[in-house]
Design a protein around this motif. Structure first.
Motif, mmCIF file in Angstrom:
data_model
loop_
_atom_site.group_PDB
_atom_site.id
_atom_site.type_symbol
_atom_site.label_atom_id
_atom_site.label_comp_id
_atom_site.label_asym_id
_atom_site.label_seq_id
_atom_site.Cartn_x
_atom_site.Cartn_y
_atom_site.Cartn_z
ATOM 1 N N ASP A 181 -3.520 2.673 6.234
ATOM 2 C CA ASP A 181 -2.269 2.323 6.905
ATOM 3 C C ASP A 181 -2.353 2.590 8.405
ATOM 4 O O ASP A 181 -1.853 1.798 9.208
ATOM 5 C CB ASP A 181 -1.097 3.098 6.294
ATOM 6 C CG ASP A 181 0.243 2.558 6.771
ATOM 7 O OD1 ASP A 181 0.592 1.415 6.390
ATOM 8 O OD2 ASP A 181 0.928 3.263 7.533
ATOM 9 N N GLY B 194 0.799 -1.214 0.000
ATOM 10 C CA GLY B 194 0.000 0.000 0.000
ATOM 11 C C GLY B 194 0.832 1.264 0.000
ATOM 12 O O GLY B 194 0.457 2.266 -0.611
ATOM 13 N N ARG B 195 1.987 1.220 0.664
ATOM 14 C CA ARG B 195 2.857 2.394 0.709
ATOM 15 C C ARG B 195 3.626 2.572 -0.590
ATOM 16 O O ARG B 195 3.792 3.699 -1.078
ATOM 17 C CB ARG B 195 3.835 2.288 1.875
ATOM 18 C CG ARG B 195 3.209 2.515 3.251
ATOM 19 C CD ARG B 195 4.277 2.681 4.321
ATOM 20 N NE ARG B 195 5.087 1.482 4.480
ATOM 21 C CZ ARG B 195 4.834 0.518 5.372
ATOM 22 N NH1 ARG B 195 3.785 0.610 6.153
ATOM 23 N NH2 ARG B 195 5.614 -0.531 5.463
ATOM 24 N N PRO C 174 0.621 1.839 -4.306
ATOM 25 C CA PRO C 174 -0.808 2.121 -4.129
ATOM 26 C C PRO C 174 -1.528 2.100 -5.475
ATOM 27 O O PRO C 174 -0.961 2.468 -6.508
ATOM 28 C CB PRO C 174 -0.811 3.520 -3.512
ATOM 29 C CG PRO C 174 0.463 4.145 -3.974
ATOM 30 C CD PRO C 174 1.463 3.025 -4.033
ATOM 31 N N GLU C 175 -2.774 1.653 -5.454
ATOM 32 C CA GLU C 175 -3.610 1.603 -6.656
ATOM 33 C C GLU C 175 -2.964 0.779 -7.763
ATOM 34 O O GLU C 175 -3.166 1.036 -8.949
ATOM 35 C CB GLU C 175 -3.928 3.020 -7.147
ATOM 36 C CG GLU C 175 -4.653 3.859 -6.101
ATOM 37 C CD GLU C 175 -5.048 5.223 -6.607
ATOM 38 O OE1 GLU C 175 -5.077 5.422 -7.836
ATOM 39 O OE2 GLU C 175 -5.332 6.096 -5.770
ATOM 40 N N GLY D 191 -8.054 2.003 -5.009
ATOM 41 C CA GLY D 191 -7.437 2.729 -3.903
ATOM 42 C C GLY D 191 -8.022 2.362 -2.558
ATOM 43 O O GLY D 191 -9.218 2.093 -2.430
#
Length: 263
Positions: free
Chosen positions: A176, A129-130, A133-134, A170
Motif C-alpha cells: 500500500d 488490499g486494505r 487482503p489475501e 498476500g
C-alpha cells in the motif's frame, strides 16, 4: 540495507521492480537468461522482501537512491537499469539524479504519470488490499488486470486457480505504501533530460498500464527506441524469453557510457 539479488558475470544490470511486488515476482523467469551475460543486481524496495519500511511515506527520490546505493554497495560504479511498471519511473528518476552512474535504460510496461484510468485501477487495488487482503476477490482483480486477455483465455481452470492461489498468498507488507506513490509520481519533466540510450518496451495487451503510457515515455526521451510485445502487463509470465531477448539485444547494440543530464 538488506542484501539484493546478486548473480551473474559481466557488466552490471540493475533491476527496478514494480509496486506491490518484488524482484523475483517482477523478473523471476528472466533472471537466468540475464545472468548469462550480465551481473544482475536486484534490490527490493522498502516494504518488499526483507527490506523494512521506514516510519514515513515513501518518495520516488528515495526509491531511486535506494536502488542506486544498493548497486554501488555491491561494487558497481556504473550500470544499466531495467525498470518494470512503476520501476520505470524509479529508473528515470535514478538516471536524472545519478547521471554519472547510469549507462542505459530499459523501461517496460511503465508510465511517466498515471492518467485517471490508471489511478482508478490502483485505487481499486489498494481498497481491495486494505479491506479484503489475501482474498479471492483481490486475487481475481489482479489476475484480470495483469494478465493479457488472450493469455488468460488460454488458461485451464486449474491454471487459473493456481494463479489465484498465488495472488491470494498476500501482497508484500509495503504494497500500500508503494502504491500510494501513484498519487504523486510525475517524471514527465525528467524525460527530456535523459541522455543515455533508452529502450521502451510496450506490452500491447496491457490492461493495467496501457500502451499509451509507453508511447508517452518513448516520445519524451530523446532518441528512445520503442519495441512491442504481444502480451499483458505480466511480461515475465507471458513472454519471458522475448523480453529477455529485447533487453539483451538492446544492451549489446549500444555503447554503454554514463550519461549527462540534459538541460
Amino acid at each position: 540495507m538488506n542484501a539484493p539479488l546478486l548473480r551473474g558475470t559481466g557488466p552490471e544490470l540493475l533491476l527496478a521492480h514494480g509496486a506491490g511486488s518484488d524482484v523475483q515476482d517482477s523478473y523471476g523467469p528472466l533472471i537466468d537468461d540475464l545472468t548469462e551475460y550480465r551481473t544482475v543486481i536486484g534490490p527490493d524496495y522498502p516494504g518488499s522482501g526483507s527490506t523494512p519500511l521506514p516510519g514515513r511515506p515513501l518518495t520516488l527520490d528515495e526509491l531511486a537512491d535506494h536502488i542506486v546505493e544498493s548497486a554501488v554497495r555491491h561494487g558497481a560504479d556504473t550500470f544499466a537499469i531495467s525498470g518494470f511498471s512503476m520501476g520505470c519511473s524509479v529508473a528515470v528518476r535514478a538516471a536524472v539524479r545519478h547521471p554519472e552512474r547510469v549507462t542505459a535504460l530499459i523501461l517496460s510496461a511503465g508510465f511517466a504519470h498515471p492518467n485517471p484510468r490508471l489511478r482508478l485501477a490502483v485505487e481499486t487495488w489498494r481498497a481491495l488490499g486494505r479491506h479484503l487482503p489475501e482474498s479471492r476477490e483481490l486475487a481475481a482483480y489482479l489476475s484480470l488486470m495483469v494478465g493479457g486477455p488472450e493469455w488468460l483465455d488460454e488458461r485451464s481452470t486449474d491454471e487459473i486457480e493456481e494463479q489465484l492461489t498465488l495472488f491470494a498468498g498476500g501482497l508484500p507488507p509495503g504494497a500500500d505504501a508503494q502504491l500510494a506513490l501513484f498519487e504523486h509520481i510525475d517524471v514527465r519533466p525528467d524525460l527530456a533530460r535523459i541522455a543515455v540510450p533508452t529502450l521502451v518496451v510496450s506490452p500491447l495487451r496491457d490492461l493495467l498500464i496501457t500502451p499509451l503510457h509507453s508511447r508517452e515515455l518513448a516520445d519524451g526521451i530523446p532518441g528512445a527506441r520503442l519495441a512491442a510485445l504481444d502480451c499483458g502487463h505480466a511480461i515475465a509470465a507471458e513472454e519471458p524469453a522475448a523480453w529477455a531477448a529485447l533487453i539483451r539485444d538492446f544492451l549489446t547494440s549500444v555503447e554503454e557510457t554514463p550519461g549527462r543530464v540534459r538541460g
